[in-house]
Design an enzyme around this catalytic site. Structure first.
Site, PDB file in Angstrom:
ATOM      1  N   ASN A 150      -3.034  44.836 -54.645  1.00  0.00           N
ATOM      2  CA  ASN A 150      -2.711  43.779 -55.079  1.00  0.00           C
ATOM      3  C   ASN A 150      -2.751  42.744 -54.151  1.00  0.00           C
ATOM      4  O   ASN A 150      -3.017  42.792 -52.984  1.00  0.00           O
ATOM      5  CB  ASN A 150      -1.002  43.608 -55.654  1.00  0.00           C
ATOM      6  CG  ASN A 150      -0.010  44.255 -54.743  1.00  0.00           C
ATOM      7  OD1 ASN A 150       0.361  45.536 -55.202  1.00  0.00           O
ATOM      8  ND2 ASN A 150       0.158  43.934 -53.635  1.00  0.00           N
ATOM      9  N   CYS A 166       1.775  47.364 -57.278  1.00  0.00           N
ATOM     10  CA  CYS A 166       1.312  48.765 -56.715  1.00  0.00           C
ATOM     11  C   CYS A 166       1.145  49.922 -57.774  1.00  0.00           C
ATOM     12  O   CYS A 166      -0.097  50.428 -58.020  1.00  0.00           O
ATOM     13  CB  CYS A 166       2.273  49.276 -55.701  1.00  0.00           C
ATOM     14  SG  CYS A 166       2.832  48.099 -54.520  1.00  0.00           S
ATOM     15  N   ASP A 199      -0.886  45.949 -50.473  1.00  0.00           N
ATOM     16  CA  ASP A 199      -0.545  44.808 -50.344  1.00  0.00           C
ATOM     17  C   ASP A 199      -1.346  43.731 -49.302  1.00  0.00           C
ATOM     18  O   ASP A 199      -1.014  42.926 -48.923  1.00  0.00           O
ATOM     19  CB  ASP A 199       0.976  44.496 -49.876  1.00  0.00           C
ATOM     20  CG  ASP A 199       2.093  44.943 -51.044  1.00  0.00           C
ATOM     21  OD1 ASP A 199       1.606  45.431 -51.964  1.00  0.00           O
ATOM     22  OD2 ASP A 199       3.182  44.870 -50.586  1.00  0.00           O
ATOM     23  N   HIS A 215       2.857  56.907 -55.678  1.00  0.00           N
ATOM     24  CA  HIS A 215       3.306  55.683 -56.233  1.00  0.00           C
ATOM     25  C   HIS A 215       3.185  55.821 -57.776  1.00  0.00           C
ATOM     26  O   HIS A 215       3.292  54.913 -58.447  1.00  0.00           O
ATOM     27  CB  HIS A 215       3.182  54.394 -55.751  1.00  0.00           C
ATOM     28  CG  HIS A 215       4.308  53.561 -55.839  1.00  0.00           C
ATOM     29  ND1 HIS A 215       4.283  52.137 -55.320  1.00  0.00           N
ATOM     30  CD2 HIS A 215       5.551  53.566 -56.258  1.00  0.00           C
ATOM     31  CE1 HIS A 215       5.482  51.567 -55.725  1.00  0.00           C
ATOM     32  NE2 HIS A 215       6.174  52.530 -55.982  1.00  0.00           N
TER      33      HIS A 215
HETATM   34 CA    CA Z   1       1.087  47.066 -53.548  1.00  0.00          CA
END
Ligand code: CA
Length: 538
Positions: free
Chosen positions: A344, A125, A84, A179
């Site tokens: 992202n 993500c 992020d 993830h």
């Molecule tokens: Ca992310």
């Protein structure tokens, strides 16, 4: 008549373009068969067309052969993936000192390497990490949205770069955030990585007791209910041969030290690979700067504003510096490609625990603020210092590029039943004046096809826009609304980088002859290689 036909097609841009039958672009050969404006070559039916630059390919081949003769080993690959981080957070991209959080180590990668200004991730993500590891857009693998606690995300049917590289003699490791699935059978050491230390989901899943949410943190009944919910909250240490072991349960308090632990693991991994004389592929995935940011003790108060986000940017920068210094200490920097990026755009839902982008929108959106990410490549002696390029680069390209550097024949390694969206970008990245091999970027929001970029033109068929109201200037997931313009939006990203004014009618003539056929051929690949998930057009 011809111009009237073109106009009607233009006005119906989008779905109408996509419904055109353009079989020529789906078979090996030049994309010029579907539009004289296009030049990429499709070298195999199931691989994305690429622009050929024979001279730079020859120059890079000679460069890599000379290096191999000197070092006697294939190059190492170190991916540094921040969670992020905003495009504008680091000094290299206009932030750093101007935001009260200097990033000298990251800025050094730009100064001594290649800075990309059009590197693209997916809007969130899990999709980005799926794309990076498989070279395939998330609609093809079905990994469309961020995996939540106890989610059934499953990447085990995919072929990861780590698996092919491990088979080719590389020591492969993943440090930090995964993830891409927590179920047994989908974990990093079960799908291609030789070693793993990290967590399987996303950090805020483990921070339910964080004091910034007192309604939950101070409610014992809610806390008991949350703790009884299934889901993996472990910090894992694992090897492909020995299996995994849960080291501890992550909570909001110990989450502050995760990134230092991951840095320790990565440093140890690199040292051991060098001692064993094996080339390595290490994907280092920061827990930070995803909310809730918890800077480790040494970094509390290190930024000018002394807030958790900027302190955490300083911490990420220090870890980048530490790992790069280790490459130099071990004298392997000249045989290691380092790539620094984010998965992202900034997460504006968690303001002020969030980053900065100069573009419109934020994480969760296909406007540039959601998907345009920093992209720095550093390889002293191979990548010429101080290069800056706006050439198109998609994170799927790291799949093909990593395999090319390792000498893996990707067409032989990938079964003909699956489509690869990534492109080998070794020529672009390593030639002194390299040009991108990518002709287009495709935008998706989960299963919705959102548009395409060619040169500096972007055609958006669907757009998540920031809603009006009290949060009017913030992007993110909380406050967006879907806009499906009748004719599509067309932006000139050089004149209008914040995508404020569509120029479809005024300036759309020429770019439509590239953007329309690109969309048609791209969606043709979806028909030919049916993706895991049906694509929504609107
Ligand atoms: Ca992310």
């Amino acid at each position: 008549m011809k111009s009237l036909l073109a106009l009607s097609l233009l006005l119906a841009a989008g779905v109408a373009w996509a419904q055109m039958s353009v079989p020529a672009g789906l078979t090996p050969g030049s994309m010029s068969r579907v539009s004289p404006l296009l030049q990429a070559q499709r070298f195999a039916e199931n691989f994305e067309p690429a622009l050929a630059h024979p001279e730079q390919a020859r120059a890079v081949k000679a460069k890599l052969e000379a290096l191999r003769a000197r070092t006697g080993a294939p190059p190492n690959i170190l991916l540094l993936i921040v969670d992020d981080m905003g495009y504008g957070d680091t000094g290299a991209y206009g932030g750093g000192e101007s935001l009260g959080a200097p990033t000298p180590h990251i800025d050094r990668l730009a100064r001594e390497g290649l800075k990309l200004t059009s590197a693209y991730a997916q809007p969130s993500c899990t999709p980005t990490r799926a794309a990076l590891n498989t070279g395939r857009l998330p609609v093809r693998s079905g990994l469309l949205k961020p995996a939540m606690l106890n989610d059934k995300a499953d990447i085990s049917n995919e072929i990861l770069a780590a698996k092919l590289l491990s088979n080719a003699g590389y020591h492969t490791g993943l440090s930090g955030k995964w993830h891409l699935g927590e179920m047994d059978g989908t974990r990093p050491w079960q799908v291609g990585f030789d070693e793993f230390e990290g967590f399987l989901g996303v950090v805020n899943s483990y921070q339910e007791e964080h004091p910034s949410a007192p309604d939950v943190a101070n409610d014992p009944v809610l806390q008991a209910m949350l703790r009884s919910m299934p889901g993996d909250r472990s910090l894992w240490r694992a090897t492909k041969t020995g299996g995994g072991k849960a080291l501890e349960t992550i909570n909001w308090e110990n989450s502050r030290d995760l990134d230092q632990k991951f840095a320790d693991f990565s440093a140890d991994f690199i040292r051991r690979a060098v001692q064993q004389g094996k080339p390595f592929y290490l994907s280092h995935n920061f827990s930070k700067v995803h909310y809730f940011n918890m800077p480790s003790a040494d970094f509390v108060g290190r930024s000018a504003t002394k807030d958790v986000y900027r302190d955490s940017v300083v911490e990420v920068d220090a870890i980048v510096g530490r790992l790069v210094a280790l490459l130099e200490e071990l004298e392997i920097a000249d045989n290691t490609l380092v790539f620094f990026t984010s998965d992202n755009g900034p997460e504006e839902d968690s303001y002020p625990d969030t980053g900065v982008t100069p573009f419109r929108g934020a994480k969760g959106m296909t406007t540039e603020g959601g998907v345009r990410v920093p992209g720095l490549f550093w390889w002293p002696g191979v990548i010429k210092g101080g290069r800056v390029s706006d050439g198109l680069f998609d994170l799927t390209d790291m799949f093909n590029t990593s395999l090319a550097l390792a000498g893996v024949d990707v067409t032989a390694a990938i079964p003909a039943d699956r489509y690869i969206d990534g492109i080998d970008q070794t020529g672009f990245l390593l030639a002194d004046d390299g040009q991108s091999a990518r002709e287009a970027i495709y935008y998706y929001n989960a299963d919705m096809f959102a548009g395409v970029r060619w040169r500096y033109y972007k055609m958006a068929l669907n757009e998540l826009q920031v809603g009006s109201g009290t949060h009017r200037d913030f992007g993110g997931l909380d406050n967006v609304q879907l806009m499906t313009p009748t004719n599509g939006y067309m932006y000139n990203l050089y004149l209008d980088p914040r995508e404020r004014k569509s120029v479809l009618i005024k300036k759309g003539w020429v770019p439509s002859y590239a953007l329309g056929p690109l969309m048609a051929v791209h969606l043709g690949t979806m028909a030919k290689y049916p993706p895991e998930v049906a694509i929504r057009m609107r």
